[in-house]
Design a protein around this motif. Structure first.
Motif, PDB file in Angstrom:
ATOM      1  N   TYR A  80       8.826  31.873  -7.643  1.00 42.79           N
ATOM      2  CA  TYR A  80       8.457  30.830  -8.605  1.00 42.79           C
ATOM      3  C   TYR A  80       7.416  29.860  -8.062  1.00 42.79           C
ATOM      4  CZ  TYR A  80      12.639  32.854 -10.455  1.00 42.79           C
ATOM      5  OH  TYR A  80      13.544  33.760 -10.894  1.00 42.79           O
ATOM      6  N   SER A  81       6.923  30.176  -6.867  1.00 43.05           N
ATOM      7  CA  SER A  81       5.901  29.328  -6.285  1.00 43.05           C
ATOM      8  C   SER A  81       4.542  29.756  -6.825  1.00 43.05           C
ATOM      9  CB  SER A  81       5.929  29.468  -4.765  1.00 43.05           C
ATOM     10  OG  SER A  81       4.740  28.952  -4.218  1.00 43.05           O
ATOM     11  N   ASP A  82       3.678  28.767  -7.108  1.00 41.70           N
ATOM     12  CA  ASP A  82       2.345  29.119  -7.596  1.00 41.70           C
ATOM     13  C   ASP A  82       1.339  29.191  -6.447  1.00 41.70           C
ATOM     14  OD1 ASP A  82       2.142  26.498  -6.935  1.00 41.70           O
ATOM     15  OD2 ASP A  82       1.527  25.794  -8.916  1.00 41.70           O
ATOM     16  N   GLY A  83       1.850  29.185  -5.213  1.00 47.65           N
ATOM     17  CA  GLY A  83       0.969  29.302  -4.059  1.00 47.65           C
ATOM     18  C   GLY A  83       0.502  27.959  -3.534  1.00 47.65           C
ATOM     19  N   SER A  84       0.670  26.913  -4.338  1.00 45.43           N
ATOM     20  CA  SER A  84       0.269  25.586  -3.877  1.00 45.43           C
ATOM     21  C   SER A  84       1.382  25.022  -3.002  1.00 45.43           C
ATOM     22  CB  SER A  84       0.030  24.663  -5.074  1.00 45.43           C
ATOM     23  OG  SER A  84       1.270  24.279  -5.636  1.00 45.43           O
ATOM     24  N   SER A  85       1.124  23.876  -2.420  1.00 49.77           N
ATOM     25  CA  SER A  85       2.152  23.276  -1.564  1.00 49.77           C
ATOM     26  C   SER A  85       3.134  22.442  -2.388  1.00 49.77           C
ATOM     27  CB  SER A  85       1.476  22.401  -0.505  1.00 49.77           C
ATOM     28  OG  SER A  85       0.685  21.407  -1.152  1.00 49.77           O
ATOM     29  N   ARG A  86       2.906  22.407  -3.708  1.00 47.59           N
ATOM     30  CA  ARG A  86       3.803  21.624  -4.540  1.00 47.59           C
ATOM     31  C   ARG A  86       5.218  22.158  -4.462  1.00 47.59           C
ATOM     32  NH1 ARG A  86       3.212  21.440 -10.137  1.00 47.59           N
ATOM     33  NH2 ARG A  86       1.862  23.278 -10.023  1.00 47.59           N
ATOM     34  N   ARG A  87       6.157  21.265  -4.543  1.00 49.29           N
ATOM     35  CA  ARG A  87       7.556  21.647  -4.504  1.00 49.29           C
ATOM     36  C   ARG A  87       7.906  22.463  -5.754  1.00 49.29           C
ATOM     37  NH1 ARG A  87      11.942  17.657  -2.260  1.00 49.29           N
ATOM     38  NH2 ARG A  87      13.805  18.898  -2.596  1.00 49.29           N
ATOM     39  N   VAL A  88       8.635  23.563  -5.545  1.00 48.66           N
ATOM     40  CA  VAL A  88       9.022  24.398  -6.671  1.00 48.66           C
ATOM     41  C   VAL A  88      10.110  23.687  -7.473  1.00 48.66           C
ATOM     42  CG1 VAL A  88       9.944  26.642  -7.355  1.00 48.66           C
ATOM     43  CG2 VAL A  88       8.565  26.452  -5.294  1.00 48.66           C
ATOM     44  N   GLU A  89       9.986  23.693  -8.789  1.00 43.40           N
ATOM     45  CA  GLU A  89      11.058  23.211  -9.652  1.00 43.40           C
ATOM     46  C   GLU A  89      11.379  24.281 -10.673  1.00 43.40           C
ATOM     47  OE1 GLU A  89      11.543  18.568  -9.825  1.00 43.40           O
ATOM     48  OE2 GLU A  89      10.017  19.296 -11.227  1.00 43.40           O
ATOM     49  N   LEU A  90      12.647  24.459 -10.948  1.00 43.46           N
ATOM     50  CA  LEU A  90      13.072  25.534 -11.835  1.00 43.46           C
ATOM     51  C   LEU A  90      13.649  24.995 -13.131  1.00 43.46           C
ATOM     52  CD1 LEU A  90      14.986  27.923  -9.397  1.00 43.46           C
ATOM     53  CD2 LEU A  90      12.560  27.886  -9.937  1.00 43.46           C
ATOM     54  N   GLY A  91      13.204  25.588 -14.239  1.00 43.00           N
ATOM     55  CA  GLY A  91      13.823  25.319 -15.529  1.00 43.00           C
ATOM     56  C   GLY A  91      15.082  26.159 -15.676  1.00 43.00           C
ATOM     57  N   PHE A  92      15.720  26.027 -16.840  1.00 42.57           N
ATOM     58  CA  PHE A  92      16.971  26.745 -17.054  1.00 42.57           C
ATOM     59  C   PHE A  92      16.764  28.265 -17.000  1.00 42.57           C
ATOM     60  CE2 PHE A  92      20.328  28.441 -20.023  1.00 42.57           C
ATOM     61  CZ  PHE A  92      21.393  28.238 -19.146  1.00 42.57           C
ATOM     62  N   ASP A  93      15.632  28.752 -17.531  1.00 38.54           N
ATOM     63  CA  ASP A  93      15.384  30.193 -17.530  1.00 38.54           C
ATOM     64  C   ASP A  93      15.304  30.749 -16.113  1.00 38.54           C
ATOM     65  OD1 ASP A  93      13.089  28.717 -17.184  1.00 38.54           O
ATOM     66  OD2 ASP A  93      11.872  29.858 -18.604  1.00 38.54           O
ATOM     67  N   SER A  94      14.526  30.078 -15.247  1.00 38.92           N
ATOM     68  CA  SER A  94      14.407  30.554 -13.867  1.00 38.92           C
ATOM     69  C   SER A  94      15.727  30.395 -13.114  1.00 38.92           C
ATOM     70  CB  SER A  94      13.300  29.797 -13.129  1.00 38.92           C
ATOM     71  OG  SER A  94      12.086  29.900 -13.829  1.00 38.92           O
ATOM     72  N   PHE A  95      16.443  29.333 -13.437  1.00 41.79           N
ATOM     73  CA  PHE A  95      17.768  29.144 -12.834  1.00 41.79           C
ATOM     74  C   PHE A  95      18.673  30.320 -13.182  1.00 41.79           C
ATOM     75  CE2 PHE A  95      22.168  27.553 -13.649  1.00 41.79           C
ATOM     76  CZ  PHE A  95      22.547  27.368 -12.330  1.00 41.79           C
ATOM     77  N   VAL A  96      18.661  30.726 -14.444  1.00 46.16           N
ATOM     78  CA  VAL A  96      19.487  31.861 -14.878  1.00 46.16           C
ATOM     79  C   VAL A  96      19.023  33.138 -14.175  1.00 46.16           C
ATOM     80  CG1 VAL A  96      20.006  33.375 -16.845  1.00 46.16           C
ATOM     81  CG2 VAL A  96      20.206  30.900 -17.090  1.00 46.16           C
TER      82      VAL A  96
END
Lengths: 244, 244
Positions: A185-201
């Protein structure tokens, strides 16, 4: 939005389940969950979670009589709405539609993973009323956990909250494993990954699917298993075949 | 079409590799390959196959100096043609393009699997000249095997030929595992599955990737391995993460 799944959250889903750990006080060491898990199982702290409750109803090959007694009418209605030919089974796009109003408009990749994990083993990639009801209950439970860890109600959870949330649904996932999973779920940037409900599932279901398979080979819950090459390949390949 | 990869077939790819089994005389029992494999390894009859030859050249972080000495100009040309910004790395769509004229217009799912399996472990999903050369050699070798088993030159091989072809590239795959894998290519009808070169490469690469990972844990080539839960999850999850 939350009203229709609220009745299926952790309270109603698993009445025999143990109490959840407090969301903020629980801080396992960053490298492993093993120290906070019971010694009998270092990868699944609450084995009863994530599993469908035992079913006592008679099942037949198809038809709406297959809904467990006492099934909430919303569940039956959602199923019937998409099963237009009344075959008693729904496929991937139908399931996507059935879940979209009460839960989330999951992408088809996640939907296929859900079908793969919940379908009857002998069935092709489709589910009937019994499996749909179990899936609905599981998602309702997971939604409750997600909301509990999404403290600022942003609709997103960060990796530490994900770890705690997975713990809340019964999976003590090592930090290194979680890191591998999050790279998806990382976009390659150094930004912290955050997950919505879909990715959590999606994350949760990958963990659940693989852990459940591993546990079958680790009957004593020792945390390790001896696998033949054939067993290993047979465990993993269905995942790769179904999940793409 | 075959002229550009003909020079990279089994003869030039692995000079130290053992002779291939004869394509038609070799008829292993249908339930398992183990009886025809050397006792030291029941899942990989020719462990030296499928692995890149040891490299003796100096590698740097990027740039065309990274091509192994003696690399065929076709390989270098194919790489340079798609690496327009001269970064020394190519991504999925660039690799797809680079392979399309000499091999096949692989779908992006297969391309990402190829990158995942051939890229440097510390690298994101992209490959440099060294990995591209190894991939090219491997595909040339596999193409030779595919053509050898596609006896009627239809461009397709059936499941039994697939089994023999996988054996030819070094993997003794149990029939049950192969059946699971082939379900990916079944359209649900009772028609016999036939695989083109692209699906053959996908199947072969899945087998190669998982087998290679398992072998790391089965150092004595006993055919079984004891894995901790963490090891199991760490082996499998990168596959699921990269391959979708």
């Amino acid at each position: 939005m939350s009203s229709s799944y609220g009745r299926y959250n952790s309270q109603s889903y698993a009445p025999s389940a143990p109490e959840l750990p407090p969301p903020s006080n629980h801080t396992p060491p960053s490298n492993s969950y093993t120290q906070t898990s019971p010694p009998s199982s270092n990868y699944n702290n609450y084995p009863s979670y994530g599993y469908p409750p035992p079913s006592s109803y008679v099942s037949s090959s198809s038809g709406y009589s297959n809904f467990p007694p006492g099934t909430n009418p919303d569940v039956i209605r959602s199923f019937q709405m998409v099963d237009r030919d009344r075959s008693g089974f729904i496929d991937d796009t139908e399931l996507q539609q059935a879940l979209s109003s009460s839960f989330h408009n999951f992408n088809l990749r996640t939907i296929r993973l859900l079908i793969f994990l919940f379908k009857h083993p002998n069935e092709s990639l489709r589910i009937g009323p019994k499996e749909f009801t179990e899936l609905w209950s599981c998602l309702g439970h997971w939604r409750g956990i997600f909301e509990r860890y999404d403290k600022d109600r942003s609709g997103k959870i960060d990796p530490l909250e994900l770890r705690d949330a997975l713990y809340g649904i019964g999976y003590a996932v090592p930090a290194s494993v979680l890191q591998l999973l999050l790279s998806k779920y990382s976009d390659g940037s150094s930004r912290r990954v955050e997950l919505g409900f879909d990715s959590f599932v999606e994350c949760g279901m990958i963990i659940k699917g693989l852990t459940d398979k591993f546990k079958v080979k680790d009957r004593r819950y020792s945390g390790s298993a001896t696998l033949s090459y054939d067993e290993f390949m047979s465990m993993v390949i269905p995942f790769l075949v179904s999940y793409d």
